[in-house]
Design a protein around this motif. Sequence first.
Motif, short mmCIF file in Angstrom:
data_model
loop_
_atom_site.label_atom_id
_atom_site.label_comp_id
_atom_site.label_asym_id
_atom_site.label_seq_id
_atom_site.Cartn_x
_atom_site.Cartn_y
_atom_site.Cartn_z
N VAL A 432 0.60 -1.30 0.14
CA VAL A 432 -0.03 -0.20 0.14
C VAL A 432 0.80 1.35 -0.29
N TYR A 433 1.95 0.89 0.37
CA TYR A 433 2.73 2.13 0.58
C TYR A 433 3.60 2.71 -0.49
N GLY A 434 4.02 1.99 -1.59
CA GLY A 434 3.46 2.25 -2.53
C GLY A 434 3.30 2.56 -3.88
N ILE A 435 2.01 2.40 -3.13
CA ILE A 435 0.38 2.82 -3.85
C ILE A 435 0.70 4.70 -3.36
N LEU A 436 0.51 5.05 -2.85
CA LEU A 436 0.33 6.25 -2.53
C LEU A 436 1.72 6.68 -2.26
N ILE A 437 2.72 6.16 -2.47
CA ILE A 437 3.89 7.04 -3.03
C ILE A 437 3.73 7.00 -4.73
N GLY A 438 2.90 6.11 -5.47
CA GLY A 438 2.56 6.65 -6.79
C GLY A 438 2.20 7.20 -7.00
N LEU A 439 0.56 7.26 -6.35
CA LEU A 439 -0.65 8.34 -6.24
C LEU A 439 0.65 10.16 -6.23
N PHE A 440 1.03 10.04 -5.15
CA PHE A 440 1.50 10.71 -4.85
C PHE A 440 2.85 11.39 -6.05
N MET A 441 3.53 11.03 -7.03
CA MET A 441 3.44 10.89 -7.63
C MET A 441 3.07 11.45 -9.43
N ILE A 442 1.76 11.11 -9.29
CA ILE A 442 1.07 11.14 -10.32
C ILE A 442 0.53 12.50 -10.06
N LEU A 443 -0.38 13.52 -8.44
CA LEU A 443 -0.36 14.11 -8.61
C LEU A 443 0.63 15.21 -8.78
N ALA A 444 1.06 15.32 -7.61
CA ALA A 444 2.83 16.44 -8.51
C ALA A 444 2.84 16.03 -9.86
N HIS A 445 3.04 15.65 -10.84
CA HIS A 445 3.52 15.30 -11.69
C HIS A 445 2.06 15.71 -12.85
N LEU A 446 0.85 16.56 -11.80
CA LEU A 446 -0.33 16.73 -12.85
C LEU A 446 -0.68 18.25 -12.45
N CYS A 447 -0.04 18.65 -11.36
CA CYS A 447 0.22 19.57 -10.93
C CYS A 447 1.49 20.80 -11.81
N THR A 448 2.23 20.30 -11.92
CA THR A 448 3.22 21.18 -12.57
C THR A 448 3.19 21.05 -14.49
N LEU A 449 2.09 20.14 -14.89
CA LEU A 449 2.11 20.09 -16.26
C LEU A 449 1.37 21.47 -16.70
#
Length: 487
Positions: A432-449
Amino acid sequence: MFRNSRNDGEITKTIHKNIEKNYQQLMETFENCFDIVKRRLTNIEGRKVIVTFSDGLVTKDSIAENVIRPFLGFSFDKEGFSPRNLEDLKEKLLTAVDIKPEADFQKAVTKCLSGDTVVFVDGYDQALIIQTRGWPNRGIPKPDTQQAVRGPKEGFTETLLFNVALLRRKIRSPKLKTEILQKGNLTQTDICMVYLEGAVQEELVEKVRKRLQDIDVEYILESGHIEQLIEDNPRTVFSTIGNNEKPDIVAAKLIKGRVAVIVDGTPFVLTIPMLFTETFQVVEDYYTRPYYANFLRILRVIAYVLTIMLPGIYVALVTYHQEMIPDQLLETLIRASEGVPMQPAVEMFIMLLLYELLRESLLRLPASLGSTVGIVGVLIIGEAAVGANLIGAPSVVIAAMTFITSAVVNSAIDSIAILRILLLVLAAAFGVYGILIGLFMILAHLCTLRSFGYPYMLPLAPIRWKGLKDSVIRTSTKQILKRKGLL
């Protein structure tokens, strides 16, 4: 002597007053081009004329009636008519609707290859470009990728002029501006930029115009080429430029301050900029009452989250966090997976891979075979794999749920496929920690686009209260229809 030099395949010739030189240039330029017609005429006054067009791209009846007959003298009055310049030919002789003079031989050749008729008249160093385009087309089709129960059923076609006319029919205002240019050194593809003056910001128009003008490639065959050449972030998996098949969707986006790009030869029209919230919006949301429309939008958001997270969550729970699963459900999962030789992560990866293969095969096969392959792939192979203990039944169920949820947000299927695999790999490695890390990476990437300077997550990040009226939740129809502009 006329100039005839070549630089990387480009024609650098001029139009001469001597028609024989022009004819020689045509013969050299269109050597081994059987479809290019070069008709030589001599009217009743002895003036020589060359009529050139591409057979198959023109309306021959229009050429015969509006070009050839007048030049042969059938439209002359009793006293005769001797043109003094090309303007006389345009205004007093030719009966075609759209006629323009052209002094550049290269541009005249391009117009000829685009379906126009080029007329060279002896004694003039300019040619006449006469609009006679009339190639076969499939009419106004029903969109394939954007189905709607309520609303217009018409879609864009492969003919640029028809597509512009469909937008004109929706927005009957002189403020709807259309700018055309040609790109592709070989194809010279017509590209039209459309925007609504007063609704769109001038900086956005200028930015789109400049990026289109800066394109320098050999050919353009589809709007997807343009999309990848002008987008802000070519390395992201998310689409930052929208594409649509329905004129009513593009018309609504123009009113809201977008810029549309129409490419000749494709029914998909680009809209700029695109925001992430548009993934969960469909045209029917605005044709139904807001309560039901908002309910469906929330379902789409839930479906989007499930389709990228569900396989990863399943693998994380059964591999690392079994204590989080209710006892009865855990016991059922264990019994269903007895005898299966593979780990849940491998099972899930194989099922997702098979799902992508099945979806691709259904898209590429003829419609008559698609349903058969779907039944064989989903029922027979799935049941046989479970019966042979090659894959556990829970993995098949999760894959089926993923298939259903991804179909709800089909417009984002390209990014969904990548994100789903990413979260699955992280879940298999870290739970589950990997999923949380992935979601944080996706959200951070979306905010930079950004899409042509606009934050991709508008109006959610940064928050724009005016734009929130039509984001994940929409307000009343009256407020939506009164709103003009992007934010």
